[in-house]
Write an enzyme that holds these catalytic residues in place. Structure first.
Site, mmCIF file in Angstrom:
data_model
loop_
_atom_site.group_PDB
_atom_site.id
_atom_site.type_symbol
_atom_site.label_atom_id
_atom_site.label_comp_id
_atom_site.label_asym_id
_atom_site.label_seq_id
_atom_site.Cartn_x
_atom_site.Cartn_y
_atom_site.Cartn_z
ATOM 1 N N ARG A 66 0.678 -0.894 0.072
ATOM 2 C CA ARG A 66 0.329 -0.291 -0.147
ATOM 3 C C ARG A 66 0.488 1.289 0.312
ATOM 4 O O ARG A 66 0.875 1.900 -0.634
ATOM 5 C CB ARG A 66 -0.899 -0.213 1.413
ATOM 6 C CG ARG A 66 -0.511 0.196 2.425
ATOM 7 C CD ARG A 66 -1.407 -0.440 3.498
ATOM 8 N NE ARG A 66 -2.202 -1.349 3.661
ATOM 9 C CZ ARG A 66 -3.646 -1.363 3.700
ATOM 10 N NH1 ARG A 66 -3.935 -0.104 4.141
ATOM 11 N NH2 ARG A 66 -4.368 -2.470 3.807
ATOM 12 N N THR A 67 1.692 1.271 0.717
ATOM 13 C CA THR A 67 2.454 2.273 0.787
ATOM 14 C C THR A 67 3.539 3.021 -0.820
ATOM 15 O O THR A 67 3.459 3.487 -1.230
ATOM 16 C CB THR A 67 3.356 2.211 1.929
ATOM 17 O OG1 THR A 67 3.283 1.924 3.041
ATOM 18 C CG2 THR A 67 4.605 3.851 2.184
ATOM 19 N N LYS A 94 23.477 -4.898 4.629
ATOM 20 C CA LYS A 94 22.667 -4.323 5.501
ATOM 21 C C LYS A 94 23.651 -2.778 5.493
ATOM 22 O O LYS A 94 24.603 -3.308 4.310
ATOM 23 C CB LYS A 94 22.815 -4.160 6.881
ATOM 24 C CG LYS A 94 21.508 -5.156 6.777
ATOM 25 C CD LYS A 94 21.631 -5.787 8.536
ATOM 26 C CE LYS A 94 20.060 -6.644 8.210
ATOM 27 N NZ LYS A 94 20.446 -7.317 10.087
ATOM 28 N N ARG A 116 12.012 2.758 1.921
ATOM 29 C CA ARG A 116 11.588 2.579 2.755
ATOM 30 C C ARG A 116 13.158 1.261 3.691
ATOM 31 O O ARG A 116 13.263 0.295 2.558
ATOM 32 C CB ARG A 116 10.327 1.384 2.669
ATOM 33 C CG ARG A 116 10.861 0.652 4.353
ATOM 34 C CD ARG A 116 8.823 -0.063 4.148
ATOM 35 N NE ARG A 116 7.609 0.623 4.754
ATOM 36 C CZ ARG A 116 6.595 1.163 4.468
ATOM 37 N NH1 ARG A 116 6.243 -0.537 4.754
ATOM 38 N NH2 ARG A 116 5.585 1.793 4.917
ATOM 39 N N HIS A 144 7.561 7.032 10.807
ATOM 40 C CA HIS A 144 7.135 6.898 9.626
ATOM 41 C C HIS A 144 6.360 7.966 8.779
ATOM 42 O O HIS A 144 5.187 8.025 9.623
ATOM 43 C CB HIS A 144 6.539 5.622 9.677
ATOM 44 C CG HIS A 144 5.690 5.118 7.812
ATOM 45 N ND1 HIS A 144 5.448 5.715 7.028
ATOM 46 C CD2 HIS A 144 4.523 4.012 7.780
ATOM 47 C CE1 HIS A 144 4.535 5.141 6.391
ATOM 48 N NE2 HIS A 144 4.611 3.780 5.988
#
Lengths: 317, 434
Positions: A66-67, A94, A116, A144
């Site tokens: 959704r984001t 990472k 994100r 967020h």
């Protein structure tokens, strides 16, 4: 399509990395701008030219439906060329790899990167290494910001204000970036914020973040205007942070009986995706007081407002 | 079938009694009237009630019934060792009116349904009150916490993994954090499982002479120290069920001074026996934690007198003969104790080490307070859970006469001074001597 006049307020930041660092004026400005985007999005002609010719990369190190689609639609409505890039976190090592990715993308000369990442602070780290604007679409359990903005817009449109409202944020506050951004934003705009959760799901010293903490829904929801539920991740349900889904739902799941402690006109929100029967009952999620679907609509509008605000700082803007 | 014959709950007047109440400090000769399952009146001047039955105590002590924090009752899964019925008969004979049952059964008491089952079994077969404890972790596996709030709602009075310590400190912290929200009491056995692995008796000279692997007391203080720090961190209510050495007592005393909600208990065996009683590999003296050095025993007695030790329990752990009739290191741990805890405890009173009210408080008032149970006091309105005992009557224990299904007592042929004459539960006499 003719270029739009400048937005009515001057957003003083190059990036949007969090709610922390924004002034109440910044937030109000973004919300006012988002209101216009709501109107635009309800027209047949939904396009503006603010970002025409610009390149927006949605860089998601953590899966999101959704984001990511919300940012994609927002960018496209503003005329940007949007590219989605999903990087499976398992294939990453990472740290250095984030920076390598940043350097690679930077060489492609994007104008805005929406990021994100599963690690708190990773988006800010990336922002240091690129020349374009960066929007934080969620970094670990840190922030967020667009979620908090869309929640604020949803509340404001429903209640007419934010100052003075009592807002209860319920559930896994410990792991929630949504909670942290909301706590900062709602405090900045003068709401009274509470968190409600078992102590295992509250960060140490949570009161110092500007909230009052409750360990049961009865007291926590007493007299509140807004109930914000948080998602409980599957891996935290079975004995590690809470004993079981059954016990969690019995004590902390929002059903009609618990909602009855809130004000009669209290509204219910959830950032999604929901675990029905874990943190929220369907009777409430689909009930007349639920704003959950409004939140999704406001998400696009708020992201348009954010992209527009940042566009003013882009080279040659 | 039941052995006892429950009397009708008629009003009963106990006369000529030495009323000893460890909660209020009362110690005087007088009478006590029981009506409707509760104490209606007490004192030196209770008028003779016309319709009440009269029990002449002949100067014997009348005190609150004992509340035993942590007995293994066999059900479900080990009915060959003990049942709720046989355990409650043993309890009644020993002056215990409330048993708090250990959850390390088969299956373990780790779900609300099993608590409910036990309460129903107790209602149907027990002559004394039975309150289940629930497991702290699912399956007593030490990995995931149980449904603490649902178990509380079902009637669990405390949470413990029985004889197992929680090895994982992070789990312990989370469970304590969670338990604190609901006010749940966590009871723990504190011995580091790796450190004591293979150990058969107290680590020391005597074990070395016998050639037995040792089980060092440091293993106990170590885990206790960790738990106490976590209790301070989380604010949880924590009870160390069986502390057995001087080092542990120091840890508890310090925690109490520091304001932690920490309490501790020990068993009647650890207060009255020491490692030398193991003698020639006598497995009935093989306990967990093991019987310690005499210096530790003395420290325990002193700590009981000083109030550092809150609770004295039976640590009732019935074992059938086959698991005890083995080489010492291979034999099961544990001893029964419900029927002898008062008589053995009175040894400390007769030796002048512990005043009688202090002993009774540790066996009734304090456990009641910790568990939030009524009882443990001689006050108007308190439940009529009472014992009448002659603190001086001499007798010799014959293990075969014990009511428990298993006979693994370390006190066989022991000489005791003090015996229970009558046990009353909710106004009904459930045991009468002779």
């Amino acid at each position: 399509m003719t270029p739009e006049p400048n937005p009515p307020f001057a957003f003083p930041h190059r990036h949007l990395l969090g709610i922390a660092g924004l002034s109440p004026t910044d937030i109000e400005g973004l919300l006012a701008s988002a209101e216009k985007a709501v109107a635009l999005s309800r027209q047949v002609e939904k396009k503006k030219a603010t970002l025409r010719g610009r390149t927006q990369i949605n860089l998601f190190f953590e899966a999101s439906t959704r984001t990511q689609s919300s940012f994609e639609i927002a960018g496209k409505r503003l005329g940007a060329d949007v590219m989605n890039m999903s990087v499976a976190s398992s294939s990453l090592k990472k740290g250095e790899t984030v920076l390598d990715t940043a350097a690679t993308l930077n060489a492609m000369r994007p104008d805005i990167i929406v990021v994100r990442h599963h690690a708190a602070g990773a988006v800010a780290l990336l922002a240091q290494k690129v020349d374009c604007s960066v929007v934080n679409a969620g970094d670990g359990a840190h922030e967020h910001p667009t979620q908090a903005l869309l929640d604020a817009l949803t509340i404001k449109r429903s209640k007419g204000r934010i100052a003075g409202l009592k807002v209860a944020i319920c559930g896994d506050v410990l792991h929630s970036r949504v909670a942290r951004s909301n706590i900062i934003l709602l405090n900045a705009l003068g709401a009274e914020v509470r968190v409600v959760a078992p102590s295992t799901l509250l960060p140490d010293g949570v009161e110092r973040l500007g909230v009052s903490a409750f360990r049961n829904m009865h007291d926590g929801l007493d007299g509140v205007d807004v109930v914000m539920m948080l998602r409980l991740q599957l891996e935290r349900m079975h004995g590690s942070y809470v004993p079981s889904v059954k016990e969690y739902f019995a004590r902390f799941g929002l059903d009609a009986a618990k909602l009855a402690h809130a004000k009669p006109d209290a509204v219910v929100m959830h950032p999604g995706p929901m675990n029905r029967g874990v943190e929220i009952a369907s009777e409430v999620a689909d009930g007349p007081r639920s704003l959950i679907r409004d939140q999704v609509e406001m998400g696009v509008a708020v992201r348009m407002a954010v992209l527009e605000a940042l566009a003013r700082h882009l080279p040659n803007a | 079938m039941r052995e006892y014959k429950p009397s009708e709950p008629r009003p009963t007047l106990f006369v000529n009694a030495r009323l000893v109440c460890p909660a209020t400090g009362r110690d005087e000769t007088g009478s006590l009237l029981v009506d409707g399952g509760a104490i209606a009146e007490l004192g030196p001047d209770v008028p003779p009630a016309g319709r009440a039955d009269v029990v002449d105590c002949r100067g014997a002590v009348l005190a609150p019934g004992l509340i035993d924090l942590g007995a293994f009752m066999g059900e479900p899964g080990a009915e060959h060792r003990e049942t709720i019925e046989t355990a409650s008969l043993a309890a009644a004979a020993g002056g215990v009116t409330t048993i708090v049952a250990r959850p390390d059964t088969t299956p373990p008491v780790d779900a609300p349904e099993i608590v409910d089952y036990l309460k129903r079994r107790a209602r149907d077969t027990a002559s004394v009150h039975v309150h289940p404890m629930a497991a702290l972790t699912k399956g007593i596996a030490g990995v995931e916490m149980t449904e603490i709030s649902l178990l509380l709602e079902a009637g669990a009075v405390a949470f413990t993994d029985g004889p197992r310590s929680i090895a994982n400190a992070r789990l312990m912290r989370r469970a304590m954090t969670y338990a604190r929200d609901f006010g749940a009491l966590i009871c723990c056995h504190t011995e580091d499982a790796d450190l004591i692995a293979g150990g058969a008796m107290n680590d020391g000279e005597f074990a070395s002479r016998l050639g037995l692997p040792g089980r060092h007391k440091a293993a106990e203080a170590l885990v206790l120290e960790r738990d106490v720090r976590l209790a301070l961190l989380t604010g949880a209510r924590y009870h160390a069920g069986l502390v057995t050495c001087a080092e542990s007592l120091e840890v508890v005393a310090r925690a109490k001074q520091g304001g932690a909600a920490v309490t501790c208990g020990t068993s009647i065996a650890h207060l009255t026996l020491n490692e030398n009683d193991v003698g020639e590999y006598r497995t009935f003296f093989k306990l967990a934690p093991p019987l310690r050095h005499e210096d530790d025993r003395r420290a325990l007695v002193q700590a009981l007198a000083d109030g550092v030790i809150d609770v004295v329990c039976s640590a009732h752990d019935p074992q059938d003969v086959e698991t005890k009739r083995r080489p010492f290191a291979e034999a099961e741990d544990g001893a029964i104790g419900l029927e002898t805890m008062l008589a053995a405890g009175l040894r400390l009173v007769h030796s002048g080490d512990v005043p009688l009210p202090k002993l009774l408080a540790a066996m009734s008032t304090r456990p009641a307070e910790l568990l939030g149970l009524p009882g443990g006091a001689l006050t108007v309105g308190a439940p009529a859970d009472l014992i009448v005992f002659d603190p001086d009557a001499p007798w010799v224990l014959d293990a075969q006469s014990l009511k428990s299904k298993s006979k693994n007592t370390p006190f066989d042929q022991a000489r005791f001074q003090g015996r229970v004459l009558r046990t009353v539960v909710a106004g009904r006499t459930v045991y009468a001597y002779g």
